[in-house]
Design an enzyme around this catalytic site. Structure first.
Site, PDB file in Angstrom:
ATOM      1  N   CYS A  33      21.252   5.370  -1.800  1.00 40.73           N
ATOM      2  CA  CYS A  33      21.184   5.008  -0.382  1.00 40.73           C
ATOM      3  C   CYS A  33      21.436   6.198   0.545  1.00 40.73           C
ATOM      4  O   CYS A  33      21.236   6.085   1.748  1.00 40.73           O
ATOM      5  CB  CYS A  33      22.205   3.920  -0.067  1.00 40.73           C
ATOM      6  N   CYS A 102      27.355   0.921  -5.080  1.00 38.12           N
ATOM      7  CA  CYS A 102      28.248   1.431  -4.028  1.00 38.12           C
ATOM      8  C   CYS A 102      29.609   1.811  -4.610  1.00 38.12           C
ATOM      9  O   CYS A 102      30.262   2.733  -4.118  1.00 38.12           O
ATOM     10  CB  CYS A 102      28.439   0.390  -2.940  1.00 38.12           C
TER      11      CYS A 102
HETATM   12 FE1  FES Z   1      25.249   3.019   0.253  1.00 37.31          FE
HETATM   13 FE2  FES Z   1      26.625   0.908  -0.372  1.00 37.31          FE
HETATM   14  S1  FES Z   1      24.636   0.946   0.431  1.00 37.31           S
HETATM   15  S2  FES Z   1      27.183   2.965  -0.655  1.00 37.31           S
END
Ligand code: FES
Length: 124
Positions: A33, A102
């Site tokens: 992400c 995450c």
């Molecule tokens: Fe990036 Fe959770 S979406 S750390």
């Protein structure tokens, strides 16, 4: 979707901030992400006497970092290295599967901070 523990650590995260006298600092990014996390540790006699974190990440990253820092504070370096993101997720009573990545940020951040600490020992 999120457990009460996740919500608690997200809305009231523990150990947020920086440590001016840190001797272990780790910064890692999440390839999935692009979120980032920085961990600051004060290591004395092979023990993590204090720890803080800052993250530019989602709620699950905040909650897992908060829980992970609580789990390694006061522990030895080896105990901290043994902490897995799975154990952190379990301590939070689970994470939605799409949020499991995450929790890797906290585990990697802790390992990176310890790595930094060891490298600094070498040059002293
Ligand atoms: Fe990036 Fe959770 S979406 S750390």
């Amino acid at each position: 979707m999120y457990s009460d523990k996740v919500m608690d650590h997200f809305t009231n995260p523990r150990n947020v901030g920086e440590l001016v006298n840190a001797n272990g600092i780790g910064e890692v990014g999440n390839a999935k992400c692009g979120d980032i996390m920085k961990i600051y540790m004060k290591i004395e006699n092979d023990t993590i006497s204090d720890i803080r974190f800052k993250t530019f990440g989602c709620g699950a990253a905040v909650a897992t970092s908060s829980m992970a820092t609580e789990m390694v504070k006061g522990k030895t370096i080896q105990e901290a290295l043994d902490l897995t993101n799975k154990a952190v997720a379990e301590a939070l009573e689970g994470l939605p599967p799409e949020k499991l990545h995450c929790s890797v940020l906290a585990e990697e951040g802790i390992k990176a901070a310890i790595d930094y600490y060891y490298k600094r020992q070498d040059v002293q």
